[in-house]
Design an enzyme around this catalytic site. Sequence first.
Site, PDB file in Angstrom:
ATOM      1  N   ILE A 169      40.238  29.580  52.137  1.00  0.00           N
ATOM      2  CA  ILE A 169      41.463  29.305  52.955  1.00  0.00           C
ATOM      3  C   ILE A 169      41.440  29.702  53.880  1.00  0.00           C
ATOM      4  O   ILE A 169      41.735  29.100  55.012  1.00  0.00           O
ATOM      5  CB  ILE A 169      42.479  30.383  51.612  1.00  0.00           C
ATOM      6  CG1 ILE A 169      42.548  30.390  50.834  1.00  0.00           C
ATOM      7  CG2 ILE A 169      43.501  30.526  53.076  1.00  0.00           C
ATOM      8  CD1 ILE A 169      43.872  30.716  50.205  1.00  0.00           C
TER       9      ILE A 169
ATOM     10  N   ALA B 279      41.024  38.826  54.280  1.00  0.00           N
ATOM     11  CA  ALA B 279      39.730  38.799  52.975  1.00  0.00           C
ATOM     12  C   ALA B 279      40.463  39.393  51.889  1.00  0.00           C
ATOM     13  O   ALA B 279      41.469  40.564  52.275  1.00  0.00           O
ATOM     14  CB  ALA B 279      39.209  40.627  54.390  1.00  0.00           C
TER      15      ALA B 279
ATOM     16  N   ILE C   1      39.430  40.599  47.625  1.00  0.00           N
ATOM     17  CA  ILE C   1      38.462  40.319  46.268  1.00  0.00           C
ATOM     18  C   ILE C   1      38.840  39.849  45.486  1.00  0.00           C
ATOM     19  O   ILE C   1      40.740  40.868  45.388  1.00  0.00           O
ATOM     20  CB  ILE C   1      37.304  40.927  46.474  1.00  0.00           C
ATOM     21  CG1 ILE C   1      37.745  42.425  46.053  1.00  0.00           C
ATOM     22  CG2 ILE C   1      36.587  40.819  47.610  1.00  0.00           C
ATOM     23  CD1 ILE C   1      36.733  43.510  45.852  1.00  0.00           C
TER      24      ILE C   1
ATOM     25  N   ASP D 290      38.939  41.216  38.315  1.00  0.00           N
ATOM     26  CA  ASP D 290      40.073  41.245  37.340  1.00  0.00           C
ATOM     27  C   ASP D 290      39.441  41.728  35.693  1.00  0.00           C
ATOM     28  O   ASP D 290      38.645  41.190  35.644  1.00  0.00           O
ATOM     29  CB  ASP D 290      40.671  39.404  36.909  1.00  0.00           C
ATOM     30  CG  ASP D 290      40.928  38.725  37.706  1.00  0.00           C
ATOM     31  OD1 ASP D 290      41.705  38.970  39.741  1.00  0.00           O
ATOM     32  OD2 ASP D 290      40.920  37.330  37.751  1.00  0.00           O
TER      33      ASP D 290
ATOM     34  N   GLY E 235      45.766  41.472  33.703  1.00  0.00           N
ATOM     35  CA  GLY E 235      44.525  41.237  34.555  1.00  0.00           C
ATOM     36  C   GLY E 235      44.174  41.566  35.515  1.00  0.00           C
ATOM     37  O   GLY E 235      43.024  41.269  36.063  1.00  0.00           O
TER      38      GLY E 235
ATOM     39  N   TYR F  26      44.858  44.005  41.595  1.00  0.00           N
ATOM     40  CA  TYR F  26      44.940  43.088  42.824  1.00  0.00           C
ATOM     41  C   TYR F  26      46.239  42.464  42.957  1.00  0.00           C
ATOM     42  O   TYR F  26      46.781  42.405  44.359  1.00  0.00           O
ATOM     43  CB  TYR F  26      45.057  41.625  42.071  1.00  0.00           C
ATOM     44  CG  TYR F  26      45.260  40.319  43.269  1.00  0.00           C
ATOM     45  CD1 TYR F  26      43.731  40.255  44.139  1.00  0.00           C
ATOM     46  CD2 TYR F  26      45.756  39.674  42.922  1.00  0.00           C
ATOM     47  CE1 TYR F  26      43.252  38.440  44.721  1.00  0.00           C
ATOM     48  CE2 TYR F  26      45.608  38.035  43.556  1.00  0.00           C
ATOM     49  CZ  TYR F  26      44.595  38.078  45.016  1.00  0.00           C
ATOM     50  OH  TYR F  26      44.730  36.937  45.688  1.00  0.00           O
TER      51      TYR F  26
ATOM     52  N   VAL G 184      44.988  28.051  44.630  1.00  0.00           N
ATOM     53  CA  VAL G 184      44.711  27.383  45.867  1.00  0.00           C
ATOM     54  C   VAL G 184      43.011  26.925  45.275  1.00  0.00           C
ATOM     55  O   VAL G 184      42.323  27.950  44.863  1.00  0.00           O
ATOM     56  CB  VAL G 184      44.901  27.569  47.053  1.00  0.00           C
ATOM     57  CG1 VAL G 184      44.234  26.647  48.319  1.00  0.00           C
ATOM     58  CG2 VAL G 184      46.458  28.125  47.849  1.00  0.00           C
TER      59      VAL G 184
HETATM   60  P1  NDP Z   1      37.196  33.657  49.411  1.00  0.00           P
HETATM   61  O1  NDP Z   1      36.516  34.297  48.244  1.00  0.00           O
HETATM   62  O2  NDP Z   1      36.869  32.031  49.229  1.00  0.00           O
HETATM   63  O3  NDP Z   1      37.242  34.209  50.233  1.00  0.00           O
HETATM   64  C1  NDP Z   1      37.694  36.077  50.986  1.00  0.00           C
HETATM   65  C2  NDP Z   1      36.621  35.764  52.337  1.00  0.00           C
HETATM   66  O4  NDP Z   1      37.134  36.905  52.481  1.00  0.00           O
HETATM   67  C3  NDP Z   1      35.475  35.786  52.690  1.00  0.00           C
HETATM   68  O5  NDP Z   1      34.891  35.247  53.729  1.00  0.00           O
HETATM   69  C4  NDP Z   1      34.484  37.107  51.824  1.00  0.00           C
HETATM   70  O6  NDP Z   1      34.092  37.159  53.348  1.00  0.00           O
HETATM   71  C5  NDP Z   1      36.437  38.350  52.706  1.00  0.00           C
HETATM   72  N1  NDP Z   1      36.047  39.344  52.332  1.00  0.00           N
HETATM   73  C6  NDP Z   1      36.452  39.539  50.641  1.00  0.00           C
HETATM   74  N2  NDP Z   1      35.760  41.217  50.941  1.00  0.00           N
HETATM   75  C7  NDP Z   1      34.945  41.172  52.644  1.00  0.00           C
HETATM   76  C8  NDP Z   1      35.083  42.940  52.884  1.00  0.00           C
HETATM   77  N3  NDP Z   1      35.730  44.098  52.866  1.00  0.00           N
HETATM   78  N4  NDP Z   1      35.089  42.800  54.488  1.00  0.00           N
HETATM   79  C9  NDP Z   1      35.057  41.205  55.011  1.00  0.00           C
HETATM   80  N5  NDP Z   1      35.436  40.404  54.102  1.00  0.00           N
HETATM   81  C10 NDP Z   1      35.745  40.189  53.469  1.00  0.00           C
HETATM   82  O7  NDP Z   1      38.618  33.568  48.517  1.00  0.00           O
HETATM   83  P2  NDP Z   1      39.717  32.853  49.181  1.00  0.00           P
HETATM   84  O8  NDP Z   1      39.690  31.937  50.604  1.00  0.00           O
HETATM   85  O9  NDP Z   1      40.489  32.467  48.369  1.00  0.00           O
HETATM   86  O10 NDP Z   1      41.226  33.445  49.535  1.00  0.00           O
HETATM   87  C11 NDP Z   1      41.988  34.075  50.770  1.00  0.00           C
HETATM   88  C12 NDP Z   1      42.944  34.860  50.525  1.00  0.00           C
HETATM   89  O11 NDP Z   1      43.673  34.597  50.479  1.00  0.00           O
HETATM   90  C13 NDP Z   1      42.586  36.430  49.646  1.00  0.00           C
HETATM   91  O12 NDP Z   1      43.007  37.251  50.334  1.00  0.00           O
HETATM   92  C14 NDP Z   1      43.653  35.994  48.211  1.00  0.00           C
HETATM   93  O13 NDP Z   1      43.452  36.887  47.725  1.00  0.00           O
HETATM   94  C15 NDP Z   1      44.487  35.500  48.896  1.00  0.00           C
HETATM   95  N6  NDP Z   1      44.845  34.305  48.176  1.00  0.00           N
HETATM   96  C16 NDP Z   1      43.897  33.471  47.297  1.00  0.00           C
HETATM   97  C17 NDP Z   1      44.856  32.511  46.570  1.00  0.00           C
HETATM   98  C18 NDP Z   1      43.979  31.667  45.577  1.00  0.00           C
HETATM   99  O14 NDP Z   1      43.955  30.617  44.937  1.00  0.00           O
HETATM  100  N7  NDP Z   1      42.396  31.232  46.032  1.00  0.00           N
HETATM  101  C19 NDP Z   1      46.095  32.822  45.863  1.00  0.00           C
HETATM  102  C20 NDP Z   1      46.731  33.880  46.129  1.00  0.00           C
HETATM  103  C21 NDP Z   1      45.783  34.383  47.384  1.00  0.00           C
HETATM  104  P3  NDP Z   1      31.912  37.391  52.202  1.00  0.00           P
HETATM  105  O15 NDP Z   1      31.884  35.745  52.102  1.00  0.00           O
HETATM  106  O16 NDP Z   1      31.344  37.910  52.781  1.00  0.00           O
HETATM  107  O17 NDP Z   1      32.179  37.379  51.318  1.00  0.00           O
END
Ligand code: NDP
Length: 246
Positions: free
Chosen positions: A15, A88, A90, A93, A148, A152, A185
């Site tokens: 995203i 950002a 994670i 679960d 689970g 989150y 997504v």
């Molecule tokens: P991704 O796992 O594709 O991306 C997550 C991003 O967050 C990565 O760039 C990761 O970097 C970064 N990140 C994680 N932990 C940290 C940290 N401690 N410090 C800095 N960066 C960090 O996830 P999505 O794109 O799917 O999700 C993006 C957001 O949308 C999240 O908040 C998620 O909860 C939310 N969301 C997603 C949904 C989905 O269906 N995909 C649904 C609803 C909400 P790194 O590469 O270093 O890990």
Amino acid sequence: MTSRVALVTGGTGGIGTAICKQLHDQGHRVASNYRDAAKAQLWQQQMRQAGYDIGIFQGDVADTAQSAAMVAAVEQELGPVEILVNNAGITRDTTFHRMHAEQWHEVINTNLNSVFNVTRPVIEGMRRRAWGRVIQISSINGLKGQYGQANYAAAKAGMHGFTISLARENAAFGITVNTISPGYVATDMVMAVPEEVRAKIIADIPTGRLGRPEEIAYAVAFLVAEQAAWITGSNLDINGGHHMGW
Ligand code: NDP
């Protein structure tokens, strides 16, 4: 359109990448953070090849000092942050009766405490300049709960309380604060879910498919626009009809 400095946390993810591209397409100067330098450099290279010049800055958003240093580095190189997308996140679960303290704290630190860590260093500048956009990327599961995902869902629900309080405190300073709650997504986060579970999720979505990252990014662009100045303290559900509420 005014070109602004935008910081998108987690910009290298599914995203986040779409949000970075969308804001860049709108003429903004976009930055993101990284933890793993090699992974981030590869991402930046791919983005450059696709015509996107996105600045990347080291910083774990779960860490208060690293976040402050990351914001300072962005501001030194690009200028004051005017648009912040707290994206950002994670998952760790497991059902609550099996959950370890680390799984709880890791998710709360990364998904909720990060919002303090990154917003705090930018909010005073936004107030001084009397313009700002702060957007939280929450989740459908922060609204309806999920098996689970007590950790989150707690973090994602917490983002709403943050949004509506920050919106009140800063409305008179030209700053809007909103939350977007995506449904499922098609990113690595959701593709990591076992296929049979994913099939059940999709069967429950009225539009019959997962969302696309660009569909979330489009909403970010909408909220960032000058014309969206009167939208603050709101939550925008984007979930293909998966969860509808008042
Ligand atoms: P991704 O796992 O594709 O991306 C997550 C991003 O967050 C990565 O760039 C990761 O970097 C970064 N990140 C994680 N932990 C940290 C940290 N401690 N410090 C800095 N960066 C960090 O996830 P999505 O794109 O799917 O999700 C993006 C957001 O949308 C999240 O908040 C998620 O909860 C939310 N969301 C997603 C949904 C989905 O269906 N995909 C649904 C609803 C909400 P790194 O590469 O270093 O890990």
